[in-house]
Structure formats: structure tokens, C-alpha cells
Enzyme design. Structure first.
Site: not given
Ligand code: BJW
Ligand code: ZN
Length: 246
Positions: A114, A122, A184
Site C-alpha cells: 500500500h 507529484c 483484519s
Molecule cells: C493486533 C494487535 C496486536 C491489534 N497484535 N494484532 C473485493 C471484495 C470487496 C471489496 C473489494 C474487493 N476488491 C477491491 C475492493 C474495494 C476495496 C476494498 O477492499 N474494500 C473493502 C474494505 C470492502 N479495495 C480497494 O479499493 C483497493 N483497490 C482496488 O481494488 O483497486 C481496483 C482497481 C484496479 C485497477 C484499476 C483501478 C482500480 C485499494 C485498497 C487500498 C487500501 N488502503 C488503505 C490506506 C493506505 C494508506 C494509508 O495508510 O493511509 O490501507 S485502507 C487501510 O486498510 C490501509 C491498510 O493497509 C488496510 C488494511 O488494514 P489492516 O492492516 O488489516 O488494519 P485493521 O485496522 O483493519 O486491522 C488491524 C488488526 O490488527 C485487527 O485484526 C486487530 O485485531 C489486530 N491487532 N492490535 C496483533 N497488538
Molecule cells: Zn511535479
């Protein structure tokens, strides 16, 4: 066979991480209690539309996160992952995180799905800039063309960087053990990575404080904080390696 023996015997073990591994560094996760999105709605901040509407607001959020990570450091979970690579057990880390804490802990082969908080791009000329500290102005401007810079991260609706995605799929397809840590598992396509590995025969070991969308396909579930579970696992793996080699 217990998990430590499995990991010690693995030929191609990889680690797939999410925000939970950085939680003990003081970096908030996205979802759940204390998560970043309890206070901010994702569609207001992590989308190209939000940036087009209000780049200053989006950059203020990213600057706040940069400052938080800048002051924080890797925790024992990041260091355990780096140690598993250093002793030759782990071949690569595939992370959804943008904080750079795996690299700061010493992990060398890190695939960032990500993007990174520590790069800006830019929107006009495409130039990419490395950032070694939080940005000062929000929004920052391109030194080359004066265009608006954006965080070089992947927002909703945007494709993942092609080279990172291809490397991740290749690593997942070849792996025999995957440690899935602190995610998650709801954001796609990243969440396909453990599924791809499983389809190719890998054993999935999940480390999380609670069950996730990955848990139903995990072969082992180690409940607990990654900063506690992973260092213990490393000690056990090292014992296992010692026994196997003697
Ligand atoms: C602990 C702990 C401890 C706590 N020890 N554990 C298929 C199905 C459904 C939807 C889609 C699909 N395909 C695509 C989609 C749409 C969308 C999507 O997935 N939506 C769903 C949410 C429904 N995906 C997209 O839009 C993606 N792009 C795409 O599909 O493009 C298509 C395309 C193709 C060609 C041309 C054009 C388009 C892009 C997704 C980008 C996600 N970006 C983010 C932000 C990044 C920048 C930033 O940080 O600001 O990425 S969103 C956010 O979620 C971030 C994270 O990397 C990502 C995942 O979250 P993560 O890491 O799992 O965190 P949490 O908070 O959810 O979970 C934390 C976990 O830790 C929990 O389980 C806790 O229990 C645990 N925990 N403390 C161990 N101490
Ligand atoms: Zn530029």
C-alpha cells in the site's frame, strides 16, 4: 508438530502483516477500538476524491501520522520478524503498512503493498520524492514543476503498485508457511495473499488479538499481541533449529 517446529522446518516462510503489528509502537490501527477510523471516516481521507476535494485536510492527517511514526520506533514484534529473516527462516515480509517500521527493525526483503508514508508523488509530473521526516507544509508542492504532491500510498479505488503485487503473488505461491500478523483481512486485493498461499498448499499461522476474516482458513491461531507472541515464537524456533542441526 507445533508451530515453532513447523516454522523451523519451513523452506519458504513469509510474513504477511497489517496495522496490528505496529499497534504496540503506538501507531493506531484502522478498524476496531482505538482505530484510526473511529475518529475519521475513510471515505473522507483515504480516497482520491477526498484528496481532490480537500488536499490540505488529507495532508494534515498524513502529517499527523508521519509525526507519530517518526517519534515511534519498531517494537519487539517487528524485531522478531527481522530476526527470523536474519537467521534464514523468513524469506520476505509482505506488508500492508505504510509506516516503514519493518525496515527500521532490520527487515531487508519487504514488499509494501500500500505504498509508504515516506514518499510523496507529484500529481502533475509524477516525480517521486523520498521523505526523511514529516512534511512541513500541508499540502507540499513539487520542487520541479510546482504541482501538488500527494502521499505515495494506495487509496480506495486505486490499483496496487504492479511490481509489489506481482512480487507478493510470486512469494505467496512459493511459500510453505505464512505468518499472518495483525490484519483484519478485509481489504482487497491484499487479503488475497494468504488465500493464494493456502491454495498453493501453504500452512497459515495467524497471530492476532482477536479473530479476523482470515481466521476461518488459518491452520493455527496464536491469540495475543504480536509484540509478545512473536518474540516467544522466535526463541522456540531457535531452539528447534539448534536441535535439528545437532
Ligand atoms: C493486533 C494487535 C496486536 C491489534 N497484535 N494484532 C473485493 C471484495 C470487496 C471489496 C473489494 C474487493 N476488491 C477491491 C475492493 C474495494 C476495496 C476494498 O477492499 N474494500 C473493502 C474494505 C470492502 N479495495 C480497494 O479499493 C483497493 N483497490 C482496488 O481494488 O483497486 C481496483 C482497481 C484496479 C485497477 C484499476 C483501478 C482500480 C485499494 C485498497 C487500498 C487500501 N488502503 C488503505 C490506506 C493506505 C494508506 C494509508 O495508510 O493511509 O490501507 S485502507 C487501510 O486498510 C490501509 C491498510 O493497509 C488496510 C488494511 O488494514 P489492516 O492492516 O488489516 O488494519 P485493521 O485496522 O483493519 O486491522 C488491524 C488488526 O490488527 C485487527 O485484526 C486487530 O485485531 C489486530 N491487532 N492490535 C496483533 N497488538
Ligand atoms: Zn511535479
Amino acid at each position: 508438530m507445533d508451530v515453532a517446529d513447523l516454522v523451523a522446518a519451513a523452506r519458504h516462510c513469509i510474513v504477511f502483516t497489517g496495522a496490528g503489528i505496529s499497534a504496540e509502537s503506538g501507531v493506531p490501527t484502522f478498524r476496531g477500538a482505538g482505530g484510526l477510523w473511529e475518529r475519521y471516516r475513510p471515505e473522507e481521507l483515504a480516497t482520491p476524491e477526498a484528496f481532490a476535494r480537500d488536499p490540505e485536510l488529507v495532508w494534515r492527517w498524513y502529517r499527523w501520522r508521519q509525526e507519530l511514526v517518526y517519534r515511534a520506533g519498531p517494537n519487539p514484534g517487528h524485531r522478531a520478524v527481522a530476526e527470523l529473516e536474519a537467521i534464514g527462516v523468513v524469506k520476505a515480509v509482505i506488508t500492508q503498512n505504510v509506516d516503514g517500521l519493518h525496515q527500521r527493525a532490520g527487515s531487508r526483503n519487504v514488499v509494501e503493498l500500500h505504498g509508504s508514508l515516506w514518499r510523496a508523488r507529484c500529481v502533475e509530473c509524477g516525480a517521486v520524492y523520498r521523505l526523511d521526516k514529516p512534511v512541513e507544509e500541508a499540502p507540499p508542492r513539487c520542487p520541479r514543476c510546482g504541482g501538488l504532491l500527494r502521499p505515495d500510498v494506495v487509496w480506495f479505488g486505486e490499483p496496487l503498485p504492479r511490481d509489489a503485487w506481482e512480487r507478493a503473488v510470486e512469494l505467496a505461491s512459493r511459500s510453505d508457511v505464512v505468518l499472518v500478523v495483525g490484519t483484519s483481512g478485509v481489504v482487497y486485493p491484499a487479503a488475497y495473499i494468504p488465500r493464494i498461499a493456502k491454495d498453493h498448499g501453504a500452512v497459515l499461522v495467524e497471530v492476532n488479538v482477536e479473530e479476523s476474516a482470515i481466521t476461518p482458513i488459518a491452520d493455527f491461531f496464536l491469540r495475543g499481541r504480536s509484540g509478545e507472541v512473536l518474540p516467544r515464537l522466535v526463541e522456540e524456533v531457535k531452539k528447534g533449529l539448534g536441535t535439528r542441526r545437532s
